[in-house]
Design a protein around this motif. Structure first.
Motif, PDB file in Angstrom:
ATOM      1  N   UNK A  12      10.652   3.429  12.040  1.00 53.40           N
ATOM      2  CA  UNK A  12      10.327   3.683  10.629  1.00 53.40           C
ATOM      3  C   UNK A  12       9.473   2.586  10.008  1.00 53.40           C
ATOM      4  N   UNK A  13       9.667   1.345  10.423  1.00 54.38           N
ATOM      5  CA  UNK A  13       8.896   0.236   9.850  1.00 54.38           C
ATOM      6  C   UNK A  13       7.394   0.430  10.066  1.00 54.38           C
ATOM      7  N   UNK A  14       7.024   1.099  11.133  1.00 52.65           N
ATOM      8  CA  UNK A  14       5.605   1.366  11.411  1.00 52.65           C
ATOM      9  C   UNK A  14       4.985   2.325  10.398  1.00 52.65           C
ATOM     10  N   UNK A  15       5.845   3.012   9.645  1.00 46.14           N
ATOM     11  CA  UNK A  15       5.387   3.969   8.644  1.00 46.14           C
ATOM     12  C   UNK A  15       5.664   3.471   7.230  1.00 46.14           C
ATOM     13  N   UNK A  16       5.912   2.181   7.108  1.00 49.81           N
ATOM     14  CA  UNK A  16       6.100   1.592   5.792  1.00 49.81           C
ATOM     15  C   UNK A  16       7.480   1.772   5.197  1.00 49.81           C
ATOM     16  N   UNK A  17       8.457   2.140   6.019  1.00 55.13           N
ATOM     17  CA  UNK A  17       9.819   2.332   5.529  1.00 55.13           C
ATOM     18  C   UNK A  17      10.571   1.009   5.658  1.00 55.13           C
ATOM     19  N   UNK A  18      11.282   0.636   4.616  1.00 55.88           N
ATOM     20  CA  UNK A  18      12.054  -0.600   4.612  1.00 55.88           C
ATOM     21  C   UNK A  18      13.153  -0.559   5.672  1.00 55.88           C
ATOM     22  N   UNK A  19      13.294  -1.679   6.375  1.00 52.91           N
ATOM     23  CA  UNK A  19      14.378  -1.790   7.360  1.00 52.91           C
ATOM     24  C   UNK A  19      15.710  -1.808   6.625  1.00 52.91           C
ATOM     25  N   UNK A  20      16.710  -1.118   7.199  1.00 54.28           N
ATOM     26  CA  UNK A  20      18.012  -1.076   6.538  1.00 54.28           C
ATOM     27  C   UNK A  20      19.076  -1.877   7.278  1.00 54.28           C
ATOM     28  N   UNK A  21      18.909  -2.069   8.559  1.00 57.37           N
ATOM     29  CA  UNK A  21      19.811  -2.926   9.313  1.00 57.37           C
ATOM     30  C   UNK A  21      21.176  -2.348   9.644  1.00 57.37           C
ATOM     31  N   UNK A  22      21.609  -1.329   8.951  1.00 59.60           N
ATOM     32  CA  UNK A  22      22.904  -0.730   9.243  1.00 59.60           C
ATOM     33  C   UNK A  22      23.997  -1.220   8.321  1.00 59.60           C
ATOM     34  N   UNK A  23      25.234  -1.003   8.730  1.00 59.51           N
ATOM     35  CA  UNK A  23      26.384  -1.385   7.932  1.00 59.51           C
ATOM     36  C   UNK A  23      26.810  -2.801   8.281  1.00 59.51           C
ATOM     37  N   UNK A  24      27.025  -3.627   7.254  1.00 61.24           N
ATOM     38  CA  UNK A  24      27.350  -5.036   7.457  1.00 61.24           C
ATOM     39  C   UNK A  24      28.807  -5.261   7.858  1.00 61.24           C
ATOM     40  N   UNK A  70      16.239   5.693  -1.608  1.00 59.44           N
ATOM     41  CA  UNK A  70      15.028   6.441  -1.953  1.00 59.44           C
ATOM     42  C   UNK A  70      13.799   5.659  -1.513  1.00 59.44           C
ATOM     43  N   UNK A  71      12.825   6.375  -0.980  1.00 57.07           N
ATOM     44  CA  UNK A  71      11.524   5.788  -0.682  1.00 57.07           C
ATOM     45  C   UNK A  71      10.465   6.876  -0.801  1.00 57.07           C
ATOM     46  N   UNK A  72       9.249   6.574  -0.409  1.00 59.28           N
ATOM     47  CA  UNK A  72       8.175   7.558  -0.597  1.00 59.28           C
ATOM     48  C   UNK A  72       8.270   8.741   0.369  1.00 59.28           C
ATOM     49  N   UNK A  99      19.501  15.568   0.924  1.00 65.18           N
ATOM     50  CA  UNK A  99      18.203  14.920   1.140  1.00 65.18           C
ATOM     51  C   UNK A  99      17.099  15.798   0.586  1.00 65.18           C
ATOM     52  N   UNK A 100      16.157  15.156  -0.048  1.00 59.14           N
ATOM     53  CA  UNK A 100      14.923  15.797  -0.496  1.00 59.14           C
ATOM     54  C   UNK A 100      13.776  15.057   0.190  1.00 59.14           C
ATOM     55  N   UNK A 101      13.013  15.797   0.997  1.00 58.23           N
ATOM     56  CA  UNK A 101      11.905  15.227   1.773  1.00 58.23           C
ATOM     57  C   UNK A 101      10.623  15.295   0.944  1.00 58.23           C
ATOM     58  N   UNK A 102       9.789  14.246   1.051  1.00 57.89           N
ATOM     59  CA  UNK A 102       8.552  14.184   0.266  1.00 57.89           C
ATOM     60  C   UNK A 102       7.272  14.368   1.072  1.00 57.89           C
ATOM     61  N   UNK A 103       7.319  14.132   2.381  1.00 57.38           N
ATOM     62  CA  UNK A 103       6.076  14.214   3.160  1.00 57.38           C
ATOM     63  C   UNK A 103       6.374  14.475   4.639  1.00 57.38           C
ATOM     64  N   UNK A 104       5.310  14.525   5.435  1.00 64.94           N
ATOM     65  CA  UNK A 104       5.426  14.853   6.853  1.00 64.94           C
ATOM     66  C   UNK A 104       6.306  13.859   7.607  1.00 64.94           C
ATOM     67  N   UNK A 105       6.159  12.573   7.315  1.00 60.28           N
ATOM     68  CA  UNK A 105       7.008  11.602   7.996  1.00 60.28           C
ATOM     69  C   UNK A 105       8.485  11.864   7.677  1.00 60.28           C
ATOM     70  N   UNK A 106       8.779  12.197   6.436  1.00 53.01           N
ATOM     71  CA  UNK A 106      10.155  12.526   6.062  1.00 53.01           C
ATOM     72  C   UNK A 106      10.699  13.685   6.874  1.00 53.01           C
TER      73      UNK A 106
END
Length: 164
Positions: free
Chosen positions: A64-76, A107-109, A130-137
């Protein structure tokens, strides 16, 4: 955020959009041996993540990072006894918190996610929308759809087993 669409007893379930407009909806419930608040349940569920879930989050972040999505890292695994609206629980923003409802958003783009944890008497329900906004979603959701159902089922089953 939209008005809640579904009612289970007295707990209001929040969705990211009206049900007919959702691109993904999943709801799963479990009857627990005793009542607990949604935050207590969420903390118990995420304090010891399922095996391989950490790997799944790493894979998700790497792609996902390659598509500009913020890394989430998982549950702490951090035990939280108090949160309020606007706080973060790992990568989720706390939208609603009370003794019956915990609503978390991300939420992201590419897409908007809303996970609503409700607890009424001894029944715990996790509802994700979930509401998808684009092809990557859309591409992102291809593996997430089946994985999400399995992960939530396993988390709820494990919680019930651990509570005895």
């Amino acid at each position: 955020m939209t008005e809640p669409m579904t009612r289970i007893t007295t707990a209001q379930i929040e969705l990211v959009a009206p049900r007919a407009e959702l691109d993904f909806f999943h709801q799963s419930s479990v009857h627990l041996p005793h009542a607990m608040t949604p935050l207590e349940a969420w903390t118990r569920i995420t304090e010891e993540p399922l095996p391989l879930l950490g790997l799944a989050f790493k894979l998700r972040d790497a792609i996902s990072a390659r598509f500009g999505v913020t890394r989430i890292g998982g549950f702490s695994g951090e035990a939280r006894t108090f949160v309020q609206e606007g706080d973060k629980l790992d990568f989720f923003l706390v939208e609603t918190i009370n003794d019956e409802v915990l609503t978390l958003s991300a939420r992201d783009r590419h897409l908007d996610v809303l996970t609503c944890v409700t607890s009424v008497e001894n029944t715990l329900t996790i509802t994700s929308s979930v509401k998808v906004h684009n092809r990557f979603g859309w591409l992102y959701m291809l593996p997430v759809r089946p994985a999400h159902r399995l992960i939530v089922w396993a988390m709820l089953r494990r919680l019930k087993r651990n509570l005895g």
